[in-house]
Design a protein around this motif. Structure first.
Motif, PDB file in Angstrom:
ATOM      1  N   ASP A 188       1.032  -1.283  -0.075  1.00 18.97           N
ATOM      2  CA  ASP A 188      -0.139   0.110   0.352  1.00 18.97           C
ATOM      3  C   ASP A 188       0.874   1.151  -0.008  1.00 18.97           C
ATOM      4  OD1 ASP A 188      -2.230  -1.710   0.087  1.00 18.97           O
ATOM      5  OD2 ASP A 188      -2.567  -0.710   1.996  1.00 18.97           O
ATOM      6  N   ASN A 189       1.514   1.319   0.837  1.00 20.57           N
ATOM      7  CA  ASN A 189       2.633   2.738   0.550  1.00 20.57           C
ATOM      8  C   ASN A 189       3.981   2.327   0.803  1.00 20.57           C
ATOM      9  OD1 ASN A 189       0.580   4.443   2.031  1.00 20.57           O
ATOM     10  ND2 ASN A 189       0.793   2.897   3.922  1.00 20.57           N
ATOM     11  N   LEU A 190       4.626   1.101   0.153  1.00 22.13           N
ATOM     12  CA  LEU A 190       6.027   0.792  -0.340  1.00 22.13           C
ATOM     13  C   LEU A 190       5.780   0.520  -1.938  1.00 22.13           C
ATOM     14  CD1 LEU A 190       7.430  -1.428   2.369  1.00 22.13           C
ATOM     15  CD2 LEU A 190       7.099   0.992   2.314  1.00 22.13           C
ATOM     16  N   TYR A 191       6.769   1.076  -2.380  1.00 24.81           N
ATOM     17  CA  TYR A 191       7.365   1.303  -3.826  1.00 24.81           C
ATOM     18  C   TYR A 191       8.680   0.622  -4.249  1.00 24.81           C
ATOM     19  CZ  TYR A 191       3.255   3.719  -4.962  1.00 24.81           C
ATOM     20  OH  TYR A 191       1.385   4.411  -4.955  1.00 24.81           O
ATOM     21  N   LYS A 192       8.897   0.304  -5.613  1.00 25.00           N
ATOM     22  CA  LYS A 192      10.315  -0.423  -5.768  1.00 25.00           C
ATOM     23  C   LYS A 192       9.951   1.366  -6.967  1.00 25.00           C
ATOM     24  CE  LYS A 192      12.440  -3.892  -8.277  1.00 25.00           C
ATOM     25  NZ  LYS A 192      12.813  -5.068  -8.747  1.00 25.00           N
ATOM     26  N   ILE A 193      11.135   1.533  -7.355  1.00 27.51           N
ATOM     27  CA  ILE A 193      12.065   2.248  -8.731  1.00 27.51           C
ATOM     28  C   ILE A 193      12.768   1.698  -9.581  1.00 27.51           C
ATOM     29  CG2 ILE A 193      12.144   4.236  -8.965  1.00 27.51           C
ATOM     30  CD1 ILE A 193      10.601   6.546  -7.329  1.00 27.51           C
ATOM     31  N   VAL A 194      12.703   1.367 -10.104  1.00 24.89           N
ATOM     32  CA  VAL A 194      14.060   1.045 -11.470  1.00 24.89           C
ATOM     33  C   VAL A 194      14.102   2.123 -12.070  1.00 24.89           C
ATOM     34  CG1 VAL A 194      13.638  -1.270 -11.367  1.00 24.89           C
ATOM     35  CG2 VAL A 194      12.472  -0.461 -13.384  1.00 24.89           C
ATOM     36  N   THR A 195      15.610   2.762 -12.959  1.00 30.14           N
ATOM     37  CA  THR A 195      16.490   3.017 -13.910  1.00 30.14           C
ATOM     38  C   THR A 195      16.526   2.507 -15.013  1.00 30.14           C
ATOM     39  OG1 THR A 195      18.662   3.604 -12.989  1.00 30.14           O
ATOM     40  CG2 THR A 195      16.623   5.117 -12.066  1.00 30.14           C
ATOM     41  N   PRO A 196      15.969   1.746 -15.686  1.00 29.43           N
ATOM     42  CA  PRO A 196      16.325   1.269 -17.459  1.00 29.43           C
ATOM     43  C   PRO A 196      16.270   2.523 -18.389  1.00 29.43           C
ATOM     44  CG  PRO A 196      13.339   1.801 -17.526  1.00 29.43           C
ATOM     45  CD  PRO A 196      14.403   2.402 -16.148  1.00 29.43           C
ATOM     46  N   PRO A 197      17.171   2.416 -19.102  1.00 32.03           N
ATOM     47  CA  PRO A 197      18.052   2.870 -19.827  1.00 32.03           C
ATOM     48  C   PRO A 197      16.453   3.153 -20.927  1.00 32.03           C
ATOM     49  CG  PRO A 197      18.552  -0.061 -20.293  1.00 32.03           C
ATOM     50  CD  PRO A 197      18.378   0.566 -19.583  1.00 32.03           C
ATOM     51  N   ILE A 198      17.276   4.613 -21.390  1.00 31.74           N
ATOM     52  CA  ILE A 198      16.003   5.167 -22.372  1.00 31.74           C
ATOM     53  C   ILE A 198      16.372   4.777 -23.453  1.00 31.74           C
ATOM     54  CG2 ILE A 198      14.982   7.141 -23.533  1.00 31.74           C
ATOM     55  CD1 ILE A 198      15.202   8.261 -20.692  1.00 31.74           C
ATOM     56  N   LYS A 199      15.508   3.822 -24.593  1.00 26.18           N
ATOM     57  CA  LYS A 199      15.744   3.213 -26.692  1.00 26.18           C
ATOM     58  C   LYS A 199      16.776   3.937 -26.588  1.00 26.18           C
ATOM     59  CE  LYS A 199      13.377   0.597 -29.341  1.00 26.18           C
ATOM     60  NZ  LYS A 199      12.590   0.638 -30.312  1.00 26.18           N
ATOM     61  N   ASN A 200      17.467   3.748 -27.650  1.00 28.13           N
ATOM     62  CA  ASN A 200      18.374   5.100 -28.215  1.00 28.13           C
ATOM     63  C   ASN A 200      19.397   6.203 -27.467  1.00 28.13           C
ATOM     64  OD1 ASN A 200      16.970   3.228 -30.953  1.00 28.13           O
ATOM     65  ND2 ASN A 200      15.633   4.872 -31.113  1.00 28.13           N
ATOM     66  N   SER A 201      19.274   5.343 -26.617  1.00 27.15           N
ATOM     67  CA  SER A 201      20.038   6.497 -26.172  1.00 27.15           C
ATOM     68  C   SER A 201      20.522   6.352 -24.842  1.00 27.15           C
ATOM     69  CB  SER A 201      19.206   7.567 -25.061  1.00 27.15           C
ATOM     70  OG  SER A 201      19.716   8.222 -24.385  1.00 27.15           O
TER      71      SER A 201
END
Length: 716
Positions: free
Chosen positions: A599-612
């Motif tokens: 409910d109050n906990l999240y997961k954040i990832v930083t994937p690479p942006i395509k063509n960059s």
């Protein structure tokens, strides 16, 4: 013996001639209809066509890769199983639209017509061959037995297995042959595997069989006939057998598509698809127009008169009527989805009712009255079929079906010009935001037009952004707008209308309307774009204008734009989480970078942006914030070669003014505690940014995860 052989040969000859006739009509009508179309298909009308052709192409190049894709799709809402039987036809006759529609018509729809003929022969216990073929021929006069397929839906494949389950059941309503119990369960599971919405057909089947057992129990109790077996024992046996059918269905689903089945049991589809659920009066009007009120009158008379005059087999009639009533309750009162392909749950009942009407009249009336009634009903159905299918709009009363003629765009050439202009404008796949989502102008139409106009190697070169588009399902459109390098804005505002074939309930596209207003009402963020001189005139008085981005949008403007969006849209969109990625790659699904763990906990990832080599590194928090905000969690660098990162937390008010900021650097450890605090008056948003420690642009070498991310209030 010779007489027997002659009769058998005559029967096969008649069957062969009628089958040839039905195939000929199927191929002829389909070919004429599809060849009359001149349009670019969109949304559902293009979805499975594209998926089937793509799968066929992969099979041609690498069968192993294709099978892997099919197996992987079993975990998704829409899998590729239903496309598999069509692939030989596509590979043999090509991947044109006509080839695709013919493959559905011959591989799925034709067997389904024959199945309904067999079910009708179980329902009407006279002249089996005549009943069978008269029902099959009657099915050709129901427009809704054609239209879903002609629009590109292949859902009739699921109907085939529901029809098989019903046919097996009607052969032995008491299910005295034990092998029929698991067989019915397998058929129902196969239907659900092909298309998820056949779960409702399975529910209607089991509900009808259960009610039939209860009715039979009540009748036996009322009669108190000692010669009959114990009604209680019969009821228990029926309950056990139906329970085994349900268990078999569930077991097959878990065995073949366990991930999908578990997900289906946890997802609230009523909330997820609330945008497609129309008001009761609207859905009743639509279904009247889908068939014509005259058709429904004939169906009602057919079942009523057939039962009262004892023309129909009692047990079969009770089950078919109960199944029909439960299906109508599901689709017209509970779910109320207005798309054309959902009519395939109702069309079989309409067809069986029509067959009951014709045979009841034939068997109970004599002389001129019989021929007058049959002739009038046949004339109505022929006219009704013509009204529904001919390529001329005919506006008759709801006594007849609405017109669903071939799709023809009067602005076909102008759409071609628009697509070619956008391709030249954005040759390197620059994102183009399409501000409009109607049945005549949307991002999918432009992508499909590009697909038709250009060779396969150029399909991806038109990068149109088509989501968000539905309030109850999607999210705020800010990340997509920030990524867009161009915008195509259609005026007047293009939205789904109540009379459209692919329909939504009213007031469900505010997430689209707000982008239209950004450009037509000159919002602050629109100053980051420049209006180009080119315009395109589409059908129905629609004008498309093109905007080019001239500078990036700064954080303050983005914050103020989001606040204005929230005020205009009102209730938070159904797919919007507390965290929103400001640099969400438009090549990924919504909320790809952000997921809710609890409910109050999240997961954040930083994937690479395509063509960059750049990363998705800016995340805005939309939830409730105290004057002393604290962000905690676990930071994990996925690559030990990363020298480290810095995290910056900033606090913003609704005017886009920076209130406070905090920054902390992290080295290359496998797991690091994250703890940042900021404070100030009247905060509205938190912005969490991942930065390089040496002030250089972060590359995909420094991908990271933030787990158990929580926003709270720092103790005093």
């Amino acid at each position: 013996m010779k007489i027997f052989d002659f009769k058998l040969s005559r029967k096969f000859l008649i069957d062969g001639l009628f089958l040839f006739l039905v195939v000929l009509v199927t191929v002829g009508v389909t070919s004429i209809y599809v060849s009359s179309e001149r349009t670019f298909y969109w949304w559902d009308y293009a979805g499975y066509n594209t998926a089937t052709v793509n799968t066929a192409n992969v099979f041609r190049d690498s069968p192993q890769k294709a099978w892997a894709g099919v197996i992987e799709s079993l975990a998704k809402e829409k899998n590729l199983l239903i496309s598999l039987p069509l692939l030989p036809f596509i590979l043999l006759f090509g991947d044109s639209r006509l080839s695709y529609i013919l493959s559905i018509s011959l591989i799925y729809v034709l067997p389904f017509r024959l199945l309904l003929g067999a079910i009708s022969a179980r329902l009407i216990p006279v002249y089996p061959q005549r009943v069978f073929w008269s029902t099959v021929l009657l099915s050709l006069l129901i427009p809704m037995s054609w239209i879903p397929t002609l629009r590109g839906y292949l859902d009739t494949g699921g109907c085939v297995f529901v029809g098989l389950a019903i046919l097996v059941y009607l052969q032995d309503v008491k299910l005295k042959s034990w092998w029929k119990v698991p067989l019915i369960g397998v058929f129902l599971a196969a239907a659900i595997l092909l298309r998820r919405h056949f779960a409702y057909s399975a529910i209607a089947f089991l509900g009808a069989a259960s009610l039939q057992a209860i009715i039979e129990f009540i009748v036996q109790i009322y009669r108190k006939n000692s010669a009959l077996p114990s009604p209680y024992r019969d009821l228990v046996e029926s309950g056990i057998k139906l329970g085994l059918i349900a268990a078999t269905t569930f077991s097959v689903l878990m065995l073949v598509a366990g991930d999908f089945t578990r997900s289906a049991l946890t997802v609230n589809y009523r909330d997820l698809y609330v945008a497609w659920s129309l008001p009761v009066d609207d859905i009743l009007i639509r279904y009247a127009s889908f068939y014509g009120l005259g058709t429904w009158l004939l169906v009602l008379i057919g079942f009523s008169a057939g039962i009262l005059r004892r023309i129909l087999v009692h047990e079969a009639a009770v089950f078919v009527c109960l199944f029909g009533v439960l299906s109508l309750v599901e689709w017209l009162l509970i779910l109320r989805y207005g798309y054309l392909h959902y009519t395939i749950h109702v069309t079989p009942i309409a067809l069986l009712g029509l067959s009951a009407f014709f045979w009841t009249i034939w068997l109970t009336l004599k002389g001129k009255v019989r021929y007058l009634m049959l002739g009038a009903a046949a004339f109505y159905l022929i006219v009704n079929a013509a009204v529904g299918l001919i390529p001329v709009k005919v506006d008759l009363s709801r006594l007849f079906v609405s017109n669903f003629g071939p799709l023809v765009r009067s602005d076909y050439g102008e759409v071609v010009k628009l697509v070619e202009f956008l391709r030249k404008l954005a040759p390197d796949e620059e994102p183009i935001y399409i501000a409009g989502a109607s049945n005549s102008f949307n991002a999918n139409i432009l992508r499909q037009a590009n697909r038709q106009l250009n060779p396969p190697e150029g399909w991806w070169k038109l990068n149109t952004i088509g989501r968000p588009q539905i309030d109850s399902r999607d999210s705020y459109p800010l990340p997509e707008l920030l990524q867009a390098q161009y915008a195509a804005v259609a005026t007047p505002f293009q939205q789904v209308l109540p009379g459209d074939e692919q329909v939504l309930r009213s007031h469900e596209q505010d997430v689209v309307k707000v982008i239209y207003d950004v450009f037509t009402h000159n919002w602050e963020i629109s100053r980051d774009f420049q209006l180009l001189p080119q315009q395109f005139k589409l059908e129905n008085g629609v004008t498309v204008s093109i905007y080019r981005r001239i500078r990036p949008t700064d954080t303050g403007t983005a914050v103020r734009t989001l606040y204005a969006m929230q005020q205009q849209i009102g209730d938070r969109p159904g797919g919007q989480l507390d965290w929103i990625s400001l640099r969400q790659s438009i090549y990924t699904s919504a909320n790809y970078s952000v997921s809710r763990e609890s409910d109050n906990l999240y997961k954040i990832v930083t994937p690479p942006i395509k063509n960059s080599t750049k990363l998705d590194t800016s995340f805005l928090y939309l939830g409730a914030i105290s004057d002393r905000a604290q962000v905690t969690g676990q930071l994990a660098l996925l690559n030990q070669q990363c020298p480290g990162v810095a995290l910056r937390l900033t606090l913003w008010d609704k005017q886009g003014k920076l209130i406070d900021s905090a920054k902390m650097e992290y080295g290359a450890k496998s797991a690091i505690d994250l703890n940042l605090s900021v404070g100030g008056k009247n905060p509205v948003y938190l912005l969490l940014e991942v930065l390089s420690r040496d002030k250089q642009e972060l590359t995909n070498q420094c991908q990271l995860e933030m787990n158990n991310l929580s926003v709270g209030s720092k103790p005093k």
